[in-house]
Design an enzyme around this catalytic site. Structure first.
Site, mmCIF file in Angstrom:
data_model
loop_
_atom_site.group_PDB
_atom_site.id
_atom_site.type_symbol
_atom_site.label_atom_id
_atom_site.label_comp_id
_atom_site.label_asym_id
_atom_site.label_seq_id
_atom_site.Cartn_x
_atom_site.Cartn_y
_atom_site.Cartn_z
ATOM 1 N N CYS A 171 90.816 2.007 -14.569
ATOM 2 C CA CYS A 171 89.613 1.606 -15.313
ATOM 3 C C CYS A 171 89.705 0.102 -15.436
ATOM 4 O O CYS A 171 90.768 -0.436 -15.807
ATOM 5 C CB CYS A 171 89.593 2.247 -16.701
ATOM 6 N N THR A 172 88.617 -0.588 -15.117
ATOM 7 C CA THR A 172 88.695 -2.052 -15.044
ATOM 8 C C THR A 172 88.866 -2.710 -16.420
ATOM 9 O O THR A 172 89.201 -3.888 -16.502
ATOM 10 C CB THR A 172 87.445 -2.607 -14.336
ATOM 11 N N HIS A 173 88.630 -1.947 -17.483
ATOM 12 C CA HIS A 173 88.896 -2.486 -18.825
ATOM 13 C C HIS A 173 90.398 -2.591 -19.121
ATOM 14 O O HIS A 173 90.805 -3.401 -19.946
ATOM 15 C CB HIS A 173 88.299 -1.559 -19.897
ATOM 16 N N GLU A 212 86.096 -3.020 -26.020
ATOM 17 C CA GLU A 212 84.702 -3.387 -26.323
ATOM 18 C C GLU A 212 84.555 -3.894 -27.770
ATOM 19 O O GLU A 212 83.675 -4.673 -28.068
ATOM 20 C CB GLU A 212 83.764 -2.192 -26.089
ATOM 21 N N CYS A 244 83.577 -0.896 -11.658
ATOM 22 C CA CYS A 244 83.718 0.158 -12.663
ATOM 23 C C CYS A 244 84.127 1.438 -11.933
ATOM 24 O O CYS A 244 83.426 1.875 -11.019
ATOM 25 C CB CYS A 244 82.365 0.343 -13.359
ATOM 26 N N ASN A 245 85.262 1.992 -12.334
ATOM 27 C CA ASN A 245 85.741 3.204 -11.661
ATOM 28 C C ASN A 245 84.856 4.406 -11.956
ATOM 29 O O ASN A 245 84.624 5.240 -11.084
ATOM 30 C CB ASN A 245 87.169 3.528 -12.124
ATOM 31 N N THR A 246 84.378 4.477 -13.197
ATOM 32 C CA THR A 246 83.545 5.622 -13.583
ATOM 33 C C THR A 246 82.272 5.643 -12.737
ATOM 34 O O THR A 246 81.875 6.689 -12.206
ATOM 35 C CB THR A 246 83.205 5.539 -15.085
ATOM 36 N N ASP A 273 79.601 -3.802 -14.343
ATOM 37 C CA ASP A 273 80.457 -2.865 -15.088
ATOM 38 C C ASP A 273 79.694 -2.416 -16.333
ATOM 39 O O ASP A 273 78.713 -3.049 -16.730
ATOM 40 C CB ASP A 273 81.778 -3.542 -15.496
ATOM 41 N N SER A 274 80.194 -1.340 -16.944
ATOM 42 C CA SER A 274 79.591 -0.884 -18.193
ATOM 43 C C SER A 274 79.758 -1.922 -19.305
ATOM 44 O O SER A 274 79.024 -1.888 -20.287
ATOM 45 C CB SER A 274 80.246 0.422 -18.634
ATOM 46 N N TYR A 314 80.859 4.287 -20.565
ATOM 47 C CA TYR A 314 80.311 5.252 -19.606
ATOM 48 C C TYR A 314 81.258 6.444 -19.438
ATOM 49 O O TYR A 314 80.854 7.505 -18.994
ATOM 50 C CB TYR A 314 80.161 4.603 -18.220
ATOM 51 N N GLY A 315 82.541 6.218 -19.748
ATOM 52 C CA GLY A 315 83.589 7.181 -19.398
ATOM 53 C C GLY A 315 83.410 8.576 -19.951
ATOM 54 O O GLY A 315 83.917 9.537 -19.389
#
Ligand code: DGL
Length: 282
Positions: A198-200, A164, A79-81, A16-17, A48-49
């Site tokens: 979004c995995t976040h 983040e 990561c979806n992005t 993931d980012s 990344y989004g």
């Protein structure tokens, strides 16, 4: 094919980012505890989004290359992005050259597959990064499987920075959580199911629950991705044989080790040790 890649069985790579992929890793490890994993977070270059297609593709390919070099034969883009902007190109254009026997899987398809049996109103909402929303990956994939479902999406550009920067439980987060949820429900008041695309975002769940009207179902992706990986490994014994099984997990980040281990330990509810690596190719 790159001759230098290790051929011996190796761990499953999860990328993931930043911290978001930990929400996927957690569920995968619950469902498949016997496998070994390497988690790689490109925290130094997150989010990344808001980045262009070309940059997300370049960064994601660098991460996949790194995980292959570290011995992984199977990599999950948690990561979806990256799944929206890089997965197809990597699968179609890069894997045949790198190693046609290695695999890269994403998180959008497994999430979309579950949605048909969850929504009753057939109106769903997607909260995701600007990149994922702009790619239209969710409406396009949902349309293919469930043409009767109406999809509306809203980009939430402030949510990943809240995670983040470890601000997800602070008071300042409330304004932005409420704002994007309201925008989504104004677009379509009949929505009965919202995908956290979004995995976040599951790391913001306590506050998302607070502002989402009660009857609306919130879909976090982890368990669906884990279930889909389990089925994939059952269907592909040749890949299963290339995944080591000692129950271990190593963590790597592109940012300062102390910051990652502190935050990740909170998100995972257990202390972890982590190594900093560089994945950038010049
Ligand atoms: N966690 C990622 C996703 O699922 C990306 C977040 C970001 O770096 O913007 O889209």
């Amino acid at each position: 094919m790159k001759n230098s890649l290790p051929q011996a069985p190796g761990p499953i790579g999860v990328f993931d980012s930043g911290y978001g992929g930990l929400t996927i890793l957690n569920k995968i490890r619950e469902a498949l505890p016997q496998y070994d994993y390497i988690y790689l977070g490109d925290n130094a270059r997150s989010p990344y989004g808001s980045r262009s297609f070309e940059i997300v593709y370049k960064f994601t390919l660098e991460a996949v290359d790194k995980l292959f070099e570290m011995g992984c034969h199977l990599v999950i883009l948690a990561c979806n992005t990256a799944s929206a902007k890089a997965l197809r190109s990597i699968q179609t254009n890069d894997l045949p050259d790198i190693d046609p026997n290695r695999r890269v899987l994403g998180v959008i398809r497994p999430t979309v597959e579950c949605i048909g049996s969850i929504t009753e109103s057939r109106h769903i909402g997607v909260l995701a990064t600007a990149g994922t929303i702009k790619s239209e990956s969710y409406p396009l994939e949902i349309q293919k499987l469930f043409p009767d479902i109406r999809v509306n999406g809203v980009a939430c550009p402030m949510w990943v920075p809240l995670v983040e920067n470890n601000e997800s439980q602070e008071e300042g987060a409330d304004y932005f959580i409420q704002k994007y949820i309201n925008q989504l429900l104004q677009k379509d008041p009949e929505i009965d199911t919202v995908i956290l695309g979004c995995t976040h975002y599951p790391l913001l769940l306590p506050k998302i629950r607070q502002y989402m009207p009660q009857p609306i179902r919130i879909v976090s992706q982890g368990e669906y991705v884990a279930e889909s990986l389990k089925e994939y490994l059952n269907r592909h014994p040749e890949m299963d044989a290339r995944c080591t099984k000692k129950g271990g997990c190593l963590f790597y980040t592109t940012e300062a080790e102390e910051k990652f281990s502190e935050s990740a330990s909170i998100f995972l509810n257990q202390p972890i040790s982590v190594k900093r690596i560089s994945i950038e190719k010049t």
